[in-house]
Motif scaffolding. Structure first.
Motif, mmCIF file in Angstrom:
data_model
loop_
_atom_site.group_PDB
_atom_site.id
_atom_site.type_symbol
_atom_site.label_atom_id
_atom_site.label_comp_id
_atom_site.label_asym_id
_atom_site.label_seq_id
_atom_site.Cartn_x
_atom_site.Cartn_y
_atom_site.Cartn_z
ATOM 1 N N GLN A 280 0.886 -1.246 0.167
ATOM 2 C CA GLN A 280 0.087 0.037 0.036
ATOM 3 C C GLN A 280 0.844 1.122 -0.053
ATOM 4 O OE1 GLN A 280 -2.709 0.145 3.165
ATOM 5 N NE2 GLN A 280 -3.970 1.954 2.484
ATOM 6 N N GLY A 281 0.623 2.174 -0.767
ATOM 7 C CA GLY A 281 1.382 3.489 -1.016
ATOM 8 C C GLY A 281 1.468 4.022 0.464
ATOM 9 N N LYS A 282 2.952 4.271 0.778
ATOM 10 C CA LYS A 282 3.058 5.213 2.056
ATOM 11 C C LYS A 282 3.483 6.577 1.609
ATOM 12 C CE LYS A 282 3.696 1.197 4.889
ATOM 13 N NZ LYS A 282 4.826 0.397 5.784
ATOM 14 N N GLY A 283 3.958 7.331 2.571
ATOM 15 C CA GLY A 283 4.440 8.604 2.319
ATOM 16 C C GLY A 283 3.334 9.624 1.761
ATOM 17 N N ARG A 284 4.142 10.532 0.787
ATOM 18 C CA ARG A 284 3.183 11.594 0.487
ATOM 19 C C ARG A 284 3.403 11.617 -1.036
ATOM 20 N NH1 ARG A 284 7.112 14.752 4.373
ATOM 21 N NH2 ARG A 284 8.244 12.908 3.423
ATOM 22 N N HIS A 285 2.422 11.632 -1.648
ATOM 23 C CA HIS A 285 2.623 11.511 -2.870
ATOM 24 C C HIS A 285 1.290 12.492 -3.977
ATOM 25 C CE1 HIS A 285 5.260 8.167 -3.005
ATOM 26 N NE2 HIS A 285 4.491 7.799 -2.014
ATOM 27 N N ASP A 286 1.581 12.509 -5.251
ATOM 28 C CA ASP A 286 0.727 13.549 -5.810
ATOM 29 C C ASP A 286 -0.269 12.639 -6.496
ATOM 30 O OD1 ASP A 286 1.911 16.301 -6.510
ATOM 31 O OD2 ASP A 286 3.536 14.691 -6.568
ATOM 32 N N PRO A 287 -1.577 13.255 -6.220
ATOM 33 C CA PRO A 287 -2.792 12.526 -6.769
ATOM 34 C C PRO A 287 -2.969 12.426 -8.392
ATOM 35 C CG PRO A 287 -3.483 14.291 -5.595
ATOM 36 C CD PRO A 287 -2.043 14.173 -5.313
ATOM 37 N N CYS A 288 -2.192 13.666 -8.758
ATOM 38 C CA CYS A 288 -2.037 14.037 -10.210
ATOM 39 C C CYS A 288 -0.827 14.634 -10.538
ATOM 40 C CB CYS A 288 -3.342 14.686 -10.789
ATOM 41 S SG CYS A 288 -3.333 15.090 -12.523
ATOM 42 N N VAL A 289 -0.179 14.543 -11.489
ATOM 43 C CA VAL A 289 1.287 14.957 -11.628
ATOM 44 C C VAL A 289 1.353 16.143 -12.497
ATOM 45 C CG1 VAL A 289 2.078 13.837 -13.711
ATOM 46 C CG2 VAL A 289 3.547 14.204 -11.931
ATOM 47 N N VAL A 290 0.270 16.429 -13.361
ATOM 48 C CA VAL A 290 0.231 17.522 -14.142
ATOM 49 C C VAL A 290 0.498 18.947 -13.557
ATOM 50 C CG1 VAL A 290 -0.472 16.274 -16.371
ATOM 51 C CG2 VAL A 290 -2.084 17.505 -14.915
ATOM 52 N N PRO A 291 -0.306 19.325 -12.555
ATOM 53 C CA PRO A 291 -0.121 20.834 -11.804
ATOM 54 C C PRO A 291 1.432 21.065 -11.706
ATOM 55 C CG PRO A 291 -1.918 19.718 -10.922
ATOM 56 C CD PRO A 291 -0.971 18.516 -11.587
ATOM 57 N N ARG A 292 1.980 20.175 -11.161
ATOM 58 C CA ARG A 292 3.577 20.387 -10.894
ATOM 59 C C ARG A 292 4.558 20.219 -12.165
ATOM 60 N NH1 ARG A 292 5.539 16.740 -6.475
ATOM 61 N NH2 ARG A 292 7.500 17.783 -6.864
ATOM 62 N N ALA A 293 4.104 19.301 -13.128
ATOM 63 C CA ALA A 293 4.799 19.044 -14.183
ATOM 64 C C ALA A 293 4.957 20.397 -15.499
ATOM 65 C CB ALA A 293 4.309 17.778 -15.026
ATOM 66 N N VAL A 294 3.822 21.381 -15.055
ATOM 67 C CA VAL A 294 3.966 22.327 -16.001
ATOM 68 C C VAL A 294 5.429 22.958 -16.310
ATOM 69 C CG1 VAL A 294 2.978 24.769 -16.291
ATOM 70 C CG2 VAL A 294 1.543 22.908 -16.082
ATOM 71 N N PRO A 295 5.850 23.482 -15.016
ATOM 72 C CA PRO A 295 7.154 24.138 -14.947
ATOM 73 C C PRO A 295 8.386 23.042 -15.801
ATOM 74 C CG PRO A 295 6.745 23.964 -12.731
ATOM 75 C CD PRO A 295 5.665 23.483 -13.661
ATOM 76 N N ILE A 296 8.165 21.992 -15.649
ATOM 77 C CA ILE A 296 9.254 20.997 -16.008
ATOM 78 C C ILE A 296 8.986 20.899 -17.628
ATOM 79 C CG2 ILE A 296 9.854 18.743 -16.094
ATOM 80 C CD1 ILE A 296 8.307 18.277 -13.296
ATOM 81 N N VAL A 297 7.835 21.172 -18.170
ATOM 82 C CA VAL A 297 7.606 21.032 -19.481
ATOM 83 C C VAL A 297 8.335 22.158 -20.255
ATOM 84 C CG1 VAL A 297 5.739 21.431 -21.410
ATOM 85 C CG2 VAL A 297 5.600 19.316 -19.625
ATOM 86 N N GLU A 298 8.117 23.348 -19.625
ATOM 87 C CA GLU A 298 8.450 24.471 -19.926
ATOM 88 C C GLU A 298 10.216 24.696 -19.998
ATOM 89 O OE1 GLU A 298 6.917 27.990 -17.811
ATOM 90 O OE2 GLU A 298 4.864 27.580 -18.501
ATOM 91 N N ALA A 299 10.605 23.927 -18.987
ATOM 92 C CA ALA A 299 12.215 23.749 -18.607
ATOM 93 C C ALA A 299 12.641 23.089 -19.812
ATOM 94 C CB ALA A 299 12.604 23.307 -17.407
ATOM 95 N N MET A 300 11.982 21.932 -20.016
ATOM 96 C CA MET A 300 12.739 21.014 -21.090
ATOM 97 C C MET A 300 12.779 21.837 -22.534
ATOM 98 S SD MET A 300 14.195 18.726 -19.375
ATOM 99 C CE MET A 300 14.780 17.866 -20.742
ATOM 100 N N ALA A 301 11.263 22.414 -22.595
ATOM 101 C CA ALA A 301 11.375 22.901 -24.130
ATOM 102 C C ALA A 301 12.357 24.070 -23.915
ATOM 103 C CB ALA A 301 9.938 23.892 -24.164
ATOM 104 N N ALA A 302 12.518 24.943 -23.011
ATOM 105 C CA ALA A 302 13.547 26.030 -23.004
ATOM 106 C C ALA A 302 15.044 25.364 -23.258
ATOM 107 C CB ALA A 302 13.544 26.707 -21.582
ATOM 108 N N LEU A 303 15.313 24.210 -22.803
ATOM 109 C CA LEU A 303 16.720 23.554 -22.919
ATOM 110 C C LEU A 303 17.050 23.249 -24.240
ATOM 111 C CD1 LEU A 303 17.208 21.198 -19.916
ATOM 112 C CD2 LEU A 303 17.922 23.395 -20.285
ATOM 113 N N VAL A 304 15.724 22.889 -25.169
ATOM 114 C CA VAL A 304 15.877 22.209 -26.542
ATOM 115 C C VAL A 304 16.149 23.483 -27.294
ATOM 116 C CG1 VAL A 304 14.658 21.311 -28.659
ATOM 117 C CG2 VAL A 304 14.574 20.257 -26.263
#
Lengths: 353, 353, 353, 353
Positions: free
Chosen positions: A317-341
């Motif tokens: 059973q999952g323990k710890g503290r996890h995201d129920p949905c990853v997209v809200p926090r993934a927005v800056p990651i997508v932008e970052a990778m786009a900027a790198l390219v």
């Protein structure tokens, strides 16, 4: 070669496990003479960091970047920028249950088989914590590319979609809500949906759209390093991503050529933009836009059967503290990778001038 | 860096324009001691070549590969394999109308802006003719990987989709019809559809599914060179590709974690395979499967307005011999690029053993 | 990775064995819009080719380069330049004696052990014939770098040395004699020496000096890709090279700092140039000069004992047509490799501007 | 590309300036499951660190390596190894005199011209302090390569040479004296010489010999990435290096082929080893040995004229604490770079097996 570097000219190499002492990286090839706004960098970190709202993991990490080199009196010097981010809030004991067992749809099993040994705490290297380093480098890339605008936002959560093209959205509103959807009405529905999913101890997938504007004509290196191919790889390298499409994407496959072709205006711009700002792998000056698909987070709070190293069935059973949905926090990651390219190709393209 | 090489260990570098004297390439890093079946290579070329059926371009190219090095007495020697394919059937005069004009949704405009000069005949370097070299290298890669099976097929033409999962298809039937769809019934509908589109002087998009079986556990180099990220880049580098998804892909974003997780059997295999054979960027031994989206061919036989170099509006109509739908001939290209990625990672992974 | 590519931006990938059908290569990253003088390229080939004088191998090879792509209406297009050079004068039967035996101080043994199989004819891939492709690429690089002058010449043959610094030589005289030494008097002694050695059925080593002038300030990428490190690697990759030194080189190790330091003039130039035009790995605008050491050719016409694949002792005697001294023909190769490095760094350095 | 990474499979990327907060790096591609002896790593650091004896700079740096990732419970995990070394003993005020002036034969001028800005303190990135990171990576590489012995030692200081071939030396004695020369008698003369030079406020050059034993047959990737070419580049990338030769080196150019050829024994070993353990760019199993030339340190304690940024003549005198001769501390650096090259090629060569 071993996979922890990204980019050719502006190159990021990262290191670090979720529950080690620190994560960090080296940015090589950053142009000199850039006056860095360190607050802007830290602000991007805040957009990604855990604990920022009720709909993301409640882990607490300050995620403060510490720069160790390559910046002198506020300016980049052209030498490599080394940086670290301390892992402040490790609760390794949360993970003792996965020391000898493999979580379904996680990388525990494949890391163990590939390397023969793994730092199991918090997923170790396979944790999305690693993406914090991408955000640091992306935030610097954005400052170098100052005239180019990169805006990502949540397009869907589960089957709840934002049915408005980006051209009709006010992208400055993306940060006005916790889920990062620029339509306030849809955003509230998304937040509600995520809260319900969380209550069920479950998780849900989603998609992110990203728009890049003011890209000069000429970026991209055919035939293999086409601009969209490098953007696609960048996105697919982000944890939990299952798909990428740009311009008309998958829906474009249903169109006829006579409908899909982007007719030119006399200045070389186009009347439509099914092409997504790229022709033959080279930017054409129109907006680049693309969608990225994220699977539901594999760690749920529900009980499920899995196996241990010996192949015995064990309940987990999952323990710890996890995201129920990853997209809200993934927005800056997508932008970052786009900027790198974009920055990498922008630097490469200087050779032609 | 300049974009015409692919792969790290098994590396293909290609050259050649559509209407130059020849296209060709260098394959570096091919293991030695491989007894090459040259007929099998030529057979892959036939699957891609123009003029093979009524639903593809009627251009005639023998597309015979001539190997110049790296093979001695039938065996690879570990030294680079140089090869050329002559351009036999150039009808350059077909292209004089695009010398000073830019075809919509083609790379004419972007090549001109990036390089300042272009070989306009047949699209020059931006022509899909270049993919013949990929098929040569892929055919060799397949022979090195002999235990790994790579099968692609047409999944959709326009909105006509094959609604059967690959696990219920007989993939040996893909080559039994002109459109390369393993379901004979759907295949005939697709062929009919393409013929109608062609009659209209129009073109149509489509998608290809590819399945890779018997992949050993452990291929892929996180965090950036994840196996699916490299496959995705490979696919996106193919002409006309607009999207890529693997495993559950875009539809997986609508699922909950509790549904999407692939539960283990006691031997480490999984009961479902939403993950698409890859976890954390590393192959897990299950089938790898993915979809690739192709836009409609930009050259139609209908009249359309476009611009010349000075920005004047000119009327243009496709000449020459073009494909009404690219997916039948793209099937071997998708397989070839998949083979290049898998072999490269297979060789890389030897370092861990 | 597998070793047959050189350069990052301006990148040469080569293929071909001594006695295969052809050798050739792909040049990727050549800037577009360069009007190539094909005669100048062929002229460089003549400087390297066998049979050019009485003191080199009497093999006859026309060594005509055939360009297959990347050049349109006399101009480079920015797309890869593919080229081949046919192997016209293979006398493979000259080499049947080495099919199962290993020539001393040749690569027969190591190739066999590494790859398990080798094309033994004429040394196969390990033959210096491969350097013809470097000369093609170098000749193009020279044309791109038109303001930068690269001049190599023979500095010594055996213990016969040219005891004049390059600053006191007229480097335009290098081509006025067969041995490529700009001092006519010393040249004649060198020619005489080589003829005597040849008469003995023996071979002799020598050194080449190369001077690069008009290099802009700023080329070189510390800390690992220092300009002289990349030049050094380039030279050491040439067949038969055993050493490299630049600026004061090995003799500089005997000097004191107070003697060795190059004092500045007020314009940033220096009064002396022990540094050899490079400081901290970056060109400083002064002349770059260096020496390259070539061992004596391993194939002699004298009888010697060696072993076959089973370890049996066999007697061997050089057959075929070989160089008694490699340095006269190596002069254009040294220049070509220098041009490749300088152009690659020149393009890289554009990113900083 | 930007020059701060070394190696292909086992890849080191470094960062850090002499007087910044810390230097450090990322090692990517280290095989997993290696039990690291951290004391052995620290011991290599001690061999390089300042203040270790009377004949080196009296700066004090603890040079303690702090590992941040890639090691779990004492073992490498196959994920990148991040590490930092704090700069403890910065006396930046020692360097205010060079803020606006260029030290002769230093990189101040070229860095300023290339990047437009520089961290002048202690030479910044151009300081040899950077080599500490190489020693960390090299020390790990040595542990991976445990059966391969890499021993460097001081061969000459100024014109004082050790006239004994390495085969007649006891290389275990290298560490028994401050100058790192395995012949105690010559070592004492060298120490004496360095002390005299130091007393004069001057500096002196020297050479280092390195011997690599037990190298398996087959390492090296012709034609460009020949084993000795990569070793040569590695050595030339070290601060102050002006030359490299392997095997017979420059003196081999004076030999005849009949003398220079290494005749085989029946087991494939050779009776002599003028080749230096490498044939055709591939290791042949014999000892690899080479010499590296170091120029005299540019910072002397004597007064000299130089220029400032405006071109005005200014008088300068070395301040701070500097090495009178660099070779004693460079011995572990040479070994480290040799280890990086050998391990990288050893991993690459696994692909052929």
């Amino acid at each position: 070669m071993a996979g922890n570097s990204f980019g050719n000219i502006f190159k990021l190499s990262t290191f670090g496990e979720s529950h080690g002492e620190a994560i960090g990286g080296v940015i090589d090839g950053c142009p000199s003479g850039i006056h860095l706004d360190l607050n802007a960098i830290q602000n991007e970190m805040k957009r990604r960091k855990p604990g920022q709202s009720a709909i993301v993991t409640q882990r607490k990490e300050p995620d403060e970047v510490k720069f160790l080199s390559g910046i002198f009196e506020g300016q980049t010097t052209g030498t490599p920028i080394g940086f670290i981010i301390e892992n402040a809030n490790q609760k390794s004991k949360d993970y003792s249950h996965i020391k000898d067992s493999y979580r379904p749809s996680h990388a525990d099993y494949t890391y163990d088989k590939k390397y023969g040994v793994r730092d199991y705490r918090g997923g170790g290297r396979s944790s999305a914590r690693e993406t914090a380093c991408r955000v640091v480098a992306g935030a610097i890339a954005k400052q170098v590319l100052k005239d180019i605008k990169i805006n990502a936002y949540v397009f869907s959560v589960g089957d709840l979609e934002l049915n408005t093209p980006y051209t009709e959205l006010d992208l400055t509103k993306t940060e006005s809500n916790e889920v990062r959807c620029p339509d306030e009405n849809v955003a509230q529905q998304m937040i509600q949906k995520i809260k319900e999913i969380k209550k069920q101890g479950d998780t849900i997938g989603g998609t992110i759209t990203c728009v890049i504007q003011n890209v000069p004509i000429g970026l991209g290196e055919p035939v293999f390093d086409k601009l969209h191919a490098d953007i696609g790889k960048a996105m697919l390298s982000i944890n939990a991503v299952k798909g990428f499409e740009y311009g008309s994407g998958f829906s474009g496959t249903k169109m006829k050529g006579s409908e899909h072709n982007d007719v030119f205006n006399s200045d070389g711009t186009t009347k439509t933009n099914f092409s997504g700002g790229i022709q033959g792998g080279i930017s054409n000056g129109e907006d680049i836009y693309f969608n990225v698909a994220f699977k539901p987070v594999a760690t749920t709070m529900q009980k499920q059967d899995t196996i241990d190293k010996e192949g015995n069935t064990v309940e987990m059973q999952g323990k710890g503290r996890h995201d129920p949905c990853v997209v809200p926090r993934a927005v800056p990651i997508v932008e970052a990778m786009a900027a790198l390219v974009i920055l990498d190709h922008w630097l490469l393209n200087k050779m032609y001038q």
